[in-house]
Write a protein that holds these residues in place. Structure first.
Motif, mmCIF file in Angstrom:
data_model
loop_
_atom_site.group_PDB
_atom_site.id
_atom_site.type_symbol
_atom_site.label_atom_id
_atom_site.label_comp_id
_atom_site.label_asym_id
_atom_site.label_seq_id
_atom_site.Cartn_x
_atom_site.Cartn_y
_atom_site.Cartn_z
ATOM 1 N N ASP A 4 -26.163 44.584 -29.158
ATOM 2 C CA ASP A 4 -27.584 44.280 -28.972
ATOM 3 C C ASP A 4 -27.821 43.638 -27.608
ATOM 4 O OD1 ASP A 4 -28.035 45.202 -31.551
ATOM 5 O OD2 ASP A 4 -28.049 43.201 -32.424
ATOM 6 N N LYS A 5 -26.947 42.727 -27.232
ATOM 7 C CA LYS A 5 -27.079 42.050 -25.942
ATOM 8 C C LYS A 5 -26.906 43.021 -24.783
ATOM 9 C CE LYS A 5 -25.597 37.552 -27.628
ATOM 10 N NZ LYS A 5 -24.549 36.534 -27.617
ATOM 11 N N ALA A 6 -26.171 44.108 -25.001
ATOM 12 C CA ALA A 6 -25.957 45.105 -23.960
ATOM 13 C C ALA A 6 -27.126 46.089 -23.874
ATOM 14 C CB ALA A 6 -24.656 45.865 -24.211
ATOM 15 N N GLY A 7 -28.145 45.907 -24.715
ATOM 16 C CA GLY A 7 -29.307 46.783 -24.680
ATOM 17 C C GLY A 7 -29.163 48.035 -25.521
ATOM 18 N N LEU A 8 -28.126 48.107 -26.344
ATOM 19 C CA LEU A 8 -27.907 49.272 -27.194
ATOM 20 C C LEU A 8 -28.548 49.044 -28.550
ATOM 21 C CD1 LEU A 8 -24.165 49.769 -26.344
ATOM 22 C CD2 LEU A 8 -26.022 51.243 -25.614
ATOM 23 N N LEU A 37 -22.544 55.286 -37.959
ATOM 24 C CA LEU A 37 -22.869 54.331 -36.907
ATOM 25 C C LEU A 37 -23.216 55.069 -35.623
ATOM 26 C CD1 LEU A 37 -22.972 51.349 -36.054
ATOM 27 C CD2 LEU A 37 -20.548 51.501 -35.540
ATOM 28 N N THR A 38 -24.400 54.821 -35.119
ATOM 29 C CA THR A 38 -24.806 55.395 -33.837
ATOM 30 C C THR A 38 -25.232 54.261 -32.920
ATOM 31 O OG1 THR A 38 -27.118 55.679 -34.516
ATOM 32 C CG2 THR A 38 -25.616 57.531 -34.898
ATOM 33 N N ALA A 39 -25.000 54.440 -31.644
ATOM 34 C CA ALA A 39 -25.439 53.468 -30.643
ATOM 35 C C ALA A 39 -26.117 54.250 -29.522
ATOM 36 C CB ALA A 39 -24.264 52.670 -30.107
ATOM 37 N N ALA A 40 -27.224 53.736 -29.069
ATOM 38 C CA ALA A 40 -27.982 54.446 -28.036
ATOM 39 C C ALA A 40 -28.725 53.452 -27.164
ATOM 40 C CB ALA A 40 -28.975 55.403 -28.689
ATOM 41 N N VAL A 41 -29.108 53.920 -26.011
ATOM 42 C CA VAL A 41 -29.942 53.136 -25.107
ATOM 43 C C VAL A 41 -31.036 54.064 -24.596
ATOM 44 C CG1 VAL A 41 -28.466 53.570 -23.090
ATOM 45 C CG2 VAL A 41 -29.969 51.595 -23.106
ATOM 46 N N GLU A 42 -32.258 53.574 -24.581
ATOM 47 C CA GLU A 42 -33.371 54.359 -24.038
ATOM 48 C C GLU A 42 -33.778 53.766 -22.703
ATOM 49 O OE1 GLU A 42 -36.758 55.657 -26.246
ATOM 50 O OE2 GLU A 42 -35.643 55.489 -28.123
ATOM 51 N N ALA A 58 -24.104 55.560 -16.827
ATOM 52 C CA ALA A 58 -23.721 55.765 -18.233
ATOM 53 C C ALA A 58 -22.571 54.829 -18.604
ATOM 54 C CB ALA A 58 -23.315 57.212 -18.464
ATOM 55 N N PHE A 59 -21.592 54.700 -17.735
ATOM 56 C CA PHE A 59 -20.464 53.817 -18.003
ATOM 57 C C PHE A 59 -20.934 52.375 -18.181
ATOM 58 C CE2 PHE A 59 -17.009 51.008 -16.737
ATOM 59 C CZ PHE A 59 -16.010 51.437 -17.586
ATOM 60 N N GLU A 60 -21.851 51.941 -17.358
ATOM 61 C CA GLU A 60 -22.387 50.578 -17.428
ATOM 62 C C GLU A 60 -23.005 50.290 -18.799
ATOM 63 O OE1 GLU A 60 -26.315 48.434 -15.584
ATOM 64 O OE2 GLU A 60 -25.134 49.686 -14.228
ATOM 65 N N HIS A 61 -23.686 51.280 -19.358
ATOM 66 C CA HIS A 61 -24.364 51.074 -20.636
ATOM 67 C C HIS A 61 -23.462 51.293 -21.846
ATOM 68 C CE1 HIS A 61 -28.374 50.234 -19.221
ATOM 69 N NE2 HIS A 61 -28.151 51.133 -18.276
ATOM 70 N N TYR A 62 -22.454 52.142 -21.729
ATOM 71 C CA TYR A 62 -21.625 52.449 -22.884
ATOM 72 C C TYR A 62 -20.276 51.740 -22.899
ATOM 73 C CZ TYR A 62 -25.190 55.641 -24.307
ATOM 74 O OH TYR A 62 -26.389 56.155 -24.728
ATOM 75 N N ALA A 63 -19.871 51.118 -21.812
ATOM 76 C CA ALA A 63 -18.609 50.368 -21.789
ATOM 77 C C ALA A 63 -18.575 49.263 -22.837
ATOM 78 C CB ALA A 63 -18.345 49.807 -20.393
ATOM 79 N N PRO A 64 -19.697 48.585 -23.131
ATOM 80 C CA PRO A 64 -19.647 47.548 -24.170
ATOM 81 C C PRO A 64 -19.283 48.078 -25.563
ATOM 82 C CG PRO A 64 -21.600 47.255 -22.822
ATOM 83 C CD PRO A 64 -20.987 48.583 -22.433
ATOM 84 N N MET A 65 -19.348 49.386 -25.769
ATOM 85 C CA MET A 65 -18.996 49.947 -27.072
ATOM 86 C C MET A 65 -17.492 50.126 -27.255
ATOM 87 S SD MET A 65 -21.865 52.766 -27.993
ATOM 88 C CE MET A 65 -21.613 53.764 -26.536
ATOM 89 N N LEU A 66 -16.715 50.037 -26.191
ATOM 90 C CA LEU A 66 -15.284 50.299 -26.284
ATOM 91 C C LEU A 66 -14.569 49.394 -27.291
ATOM 92 C CD1 LEU A 66 -12.868 51.946 -25.403
ATOM 93 C CD2 LEU A 66 -12.564 50.342 -23.498
ATOM 94 N N PRO A 67 -14.792 48.074 -27.302
ATOM 95 C CA PRO A 67 -14.103 47.262 -28.307
ATOM 96 C C PRO A 67 -14.433 47.678 -29.753
ATOM 97 C CG PRO A 67 -15.000 45.863 -26.597
ATOM 98 C CD PRO A 67 -15.547 47.249 -26.363
ATOM 99 N N LEU A 68 -15.669 48.042 -30.017
ATOM 100 C CA LEU A 68 -16.038 48.509 -31.356
ATOM 101 C C LEU A 68 -15.330 49.823 -31.667
ATOM 102 C CD1 LEU A 68 -17.638 48.399 -33.979
ATOM 103 C CD2 LEU A 68 -19.532 49.505 -32.758
ATOM 104 N N HIS A 69 -15.330 50.735 -30.729
ATOM 105 C CA HIS A 69 -14.647 52.019 -30.921
ATOM 106 C C HIS A 69 -13.170 51.799 -31.247
ATOM 107 C CE1 HIS A 69 -13.088 56.039 -30.192
ATOM 108 N NE2 HIS A 69 -12.227 55.470 -29.371
ATOM 109 N N GLU A 70 -12.513 50.928 -30.463
ATOM 110 C CA GLU A 70 -11.094 50.680 -30.680
ATOM 111 C C GLU A 70 -10.842 50.040 -32.043
ATOM 112 O OE1 GLU A 70 -10.351 48.415 -27.135
ATOM 113 O OE2 GLU A 70 -9.706 50.209 -26.043
ATOM 114 N N TRP A 71 -11.709 49.113 -32.441
ATOM 115 C CA TRP A 71 -11.548 48.476 -33.750
ATOM 116 C C TRP A 71 -11.706 49.504 -34.867
ATOM 117 C CZ3 TRP A 71 -15.205 47.412 -37.690
ATOM 118 C CH2 TRP A 71 -14.716 46.621 -38.729
#
Length: 78
Positions: A4-8, A37-42, A58-71
């Motif tokens: 949420d803090k990353a704007g997703l 589970l979906t994550a998006a940014v508009e 795109a990397f700037e906005h989706y990099a915060p999802m990496l820890p969740l993906h790995e978990w």
């Protein structure tokens, strides 16, 4: 909350309780309440849209999802 803090924005929340076998106090337990589970940014169409800089944006906005993906990859059996 980090997403949420990353704007997703997250979509797909369905369940009210953490599934059996998972610790409801785990920091990522809230993500187990989703059945898809979906994550998006508009964003408005950025100037980078028609350039190679779009990859960095795109990397700037989706990099915060990496820890969740790995978990999810490491702890959720498909």
């Amino acid at each position: 909350k980090k997403l949420d803090k990353a704007g997703l924005s997250l979509g797909g929340k369905h369940f009210k309780k953490t599934p059996k076998g998972f610790d409801p106090s785990h920091p990522n337990a809230e993500y187990l309440l989703y059945n898809g589970l979906t994550a998006a940014v508009e964003l408005p169409v950025p100037p980078q849209f028609a350039s190679q800089d779009l990859i960095d944006l795109a990397f700037e906005h989706y990099a915060p999802m990496l820890p969740l993906h790995e978990w999810l990859r490491d702890h959720i059996a498909l």
